[in-house]
Scaffold this motif. Structure first.
Motif, PDB file in Angstrom:
ATOM      1  N   GLU A  29       0.831  -1.205   0.000  1.00 30.77           N
ATOM      2  CA  GLU A  29       0.000   0.000   0.000  1.00 30.77           C
ATOM      3  C   GLU A  29       0.867   1.257   0.000  1.00 30.77           C
ATOM      4  O   GLU A  29       0.860   2.040   0.946  1.00 30.77           O
ATOM      5  CB  GLU A  29      -0.940   0.008   1.205  1.00 30.77           C
ATOM      6  CG  GLU A  29      -1.921  -1.151   1.248  1.00 30.77           C
ATOM      7  CD  GLU A  29      -1.306  -2.410   1.828  1.00 30.77           C
ATOM      8  OE1 GLU A  29      -0.268  -2.294   2.512  1.00 30.77           O
ATOM      9  OE2 GLU A  29      -1.852  -3.495   1.581  1.00 30.77           O
ATOM     10  N   PRO A  54       1.375   4.854  -1.211  1.00 35.75           N
ATOM     11  CA  PRO A  54       0.479   5.865  -1.789  1.00 35.75           C
ATOM     12  C   PRO A  54       1.167   6.724  -2.852  1.00 35.75           C
ATOM     13  O   PRO A  54       1.774   7.744  -2.554  1.00 35.75           O
ATOM     14  CB  PRO A  54       0.087   6.710  -0.570  1.00 35.75           C
ATOM     15  CG  PRO A  54       1.268   6.590   0.347  1.00 35.75           C
ATOM     16  CD  PRO A  54       1.840   5.217   0.127  1.00 35.75           C
ATOM     17  N   TYR A  55       1.102   6.294  -4.081  1.00 38.65           N
ATOM     18  CA  TYR A  55       1.660   7.108  -5.153  1.00 38.65           C
ATOM     19  C   TYR A  55       0.904   6.819  -6.446  1.00 38.65           C
ATOM     20  O   TYR A  55       0.241   5.792  -6.590  1.00 38.65           O
ATOM     21  CB  TYR A  55       3.155   6.828  -5.348  1.00 38.65           C
ATOM     22  CG  TYR A  55       3.469   5.565  -6.121  1.00 38.65           C
ATOM     23  CD1 TYR A  55       3.798   5.622  -7.476  1.00 38.65           C
ATOM     24  CD2 TYR A  55       3.424   4.318  -5.505  1.00 38.65           C
ATOM     25  CE1 TYR A  55       4.079   4.462  -8.182  1.00 38.65           C
ATOM     26  CE2 TYR A  55       3.712   3.166  -6.199  1.00 38.65           C
ATOM     27  CZ  TYR A  55       4.038   3.242  -7.543  1.00 38.65           C
ATOM     28  OH  TYR A  55       4.313   2.096  -8.243  1.00 38.65           O
ATOM     29  N   THR A  56       0.997   7.745  -7.370  1.00 37.51           N
ATOM     30  CA  THR A  56       0.389   7.583  -8.683  1.00 37.51           C
ATOM     31  C   THR A  56       1.495   7.533  -9.721  1.00 37.51           C
ATOM     32  O   THR A  56       2.359   8.417  -9.756  1.00 37.51           O
ATOM     33  CB  THR A  56      -0.557   8.760  -9.003  1.00 37.51           C
ATOM     34  OG1 THR A  56      -1.579   8.813  -8.009  1.00 37.51           O
ATOM     35  CG2 THR A  56      -1.190   8.580 -10.377  1.00 37.51           C
ATOM     36  N   GLN A  57       1.494   6.497 -10.539  1.00 39.03           N
ATOM     37  CA  GLN A  57       2.506   6.384 -11.584  1.00 39.03           C
ATOM     38  C   GLN A  57       2.076   7.243 -12.765  1.00 39.03           C
ATOM     39  O   GLN A  57       1.170   6.896 -13.517  1.00 39.03           O
ATOM     40  CB  GLN A  57       2.674   4.930 -12.027  1.00 39.03           C
ATOM     41  CG  GLN A  57       3.808   4.742 -13.022  1.00 39.03           C
ATOM     42  CD  GLN A  57       4.080   3.283 -13.328  1.00 39.03           C
ATOM     43  OE1 GLN A  57       3.574   2.400 -12.662  1.00 39.03           O
ATOM     44  NE2 GLN A  57       4.885   3.033 -14.336  1.00 39.03           N
ATOM     45  N   ASP A  58       2.727   8.382 -12.901  1.00 38.23           N
ATOM     46  CA  ASP A  58       2.344   9.322 -13.954  1.00 38.23           C
ATOM     47  C   ASP A  58       3.490   9.607 -14.917  1.00 38.23           C
ATOM     48  O   ASP A  58       3.431  10.557 -15.696  1.00 38.23           O
ATOM     49  CB  ASP A  58       1.836  10.632 -13.338  1.00 38.23           C
ATOM     50  CG  ASP A  58       2.879  11.295 -12.443  1.00 38.23           C
ATOM     51  OD1 ASP A  58       3.976  10.734 -12.285  1.00 38.23           O
ATOM     52  OD2 ASP A  58       2.584  12.375 -11.898  1.00 38.23           O
TER      53      ASP A  58
END
Length: 266
Positions: A158, A160-164
């Motif tokens: 878990e 918390p990050y967004t792969q952008d």
């Protein structure tokens, strides 16, 4: 106005790096063929029906052959194709036997103990790390105050990050063309991020070759192979290394890193 701290960055090194799915994923098929995991016939069918695009199949025949490839790859340990396929020491529901063992050894209450590999498995060390890090004596030695930090887990799911950032190739180009030295290395038995994919994205930078492909040595033996490009970019393989090459070949990786840090040829 307070001056921001300055980082005197000279260069960077990365190992078996996830870089761009166009390269990382597509080169798994030729790598699996090279390792003898898929046959000539399956490889030829993949090339014919997928046209080099193994990430997003565009027809049924391509999808079917990729399903076969995935099934065959699942038979081996893709982090190092020569090692036994073992339980990966990642969190799973705790059983009563392990819970009792933890309580007897004065460890914290376990919730996410990893699966237990057999002693002859490479991943057994990960399992021992879990037991050691959650032992009360270890936590006391690290001065962890009781109740402040929960259970230690090696691979926390878990995060918390967004792969952008779909590709880091522009960042490699930016850093190297600005004069920063780079060492990119690959354990040559990794199928998660194969050395073929790393070589391919490096070639896509279109840097000229300064020192062509050759062996690099340790104790009179080839420890891998290397090539140096313009803009101070060096690529090297580590013979016998897996996805995390220093884990498998620590002596070779230490020698490689030491030479590079000393600004000496590998």
């Amino acid at each position: 106005m307070r001056q921001q701290p300055v980082i005197n960055l000279k260069g960077y090194l990365v190992g078996n790096p996830i870089t761009d799915p166009k390269f990382d994923e597509n080169y798994k098929i030729p790598s699996a063929h090279g390792f003898g995991i898929i046959s000539d016939q399956i490889y030829e069918a993949a090339m014919k029906n997928c046209k080099g695009n193994y990430v997003n199949p565009t027809n049924q025949l391509c999808a079917e052959v990729l399903e076969t490839v995935d099934s065959l790859i699942s038979e081996i340990a893709d982090a190092h194709v020569l090692y036994k396929k073992c339980v990966v020491a990642i969190p799973e529901p705790i059983d009563d036997a392990i819970r009792r063992k933890f309580l007897l050894e004065e460890s914290i209450e376990p919730n996410e103990a990893p699966g237990r590999p057999t002693v002859d498995c490479f991943t057994y060390g990960y399992y021992l790390a879990y037991l050691w890090m959650n032992n009360k004596m270890t936590r006391d030695a690290l001065r962890i105050k009781e109740g402040t930090v929960g259970e230690w887990v090696r691979c926390k799911k878990e995060v918390p990050y967004t792969q952008d950032m779909p590709s880091s190739i522009p960042y490699h180009r930016n850093l190297t063309t600005r004069g920063y030295r780079a060492l990119v290395y690959s354990g040559d038995h990794d199928l998660q991020v194969p050395q073929l994919s790393t070589q391919a994205w490096i070639r896509s930078l279109n840097f000229s070759i300064v020192d062509d492909w050759r062996a690099w040595h340790l104790d009179g033996q080839a420890a891998g192979f290397t090539i140096t490009y313009a803009n101070k970019l060096t690529f090297a393989t580590v013979k016998g290394g897996g996805h995390t090459a220093p884990e498998y070949q620590p002596e070779e990786c230490f020698a490689m890193a030491q030479r590079w840090l000393d600004n000496k040829p590998l």
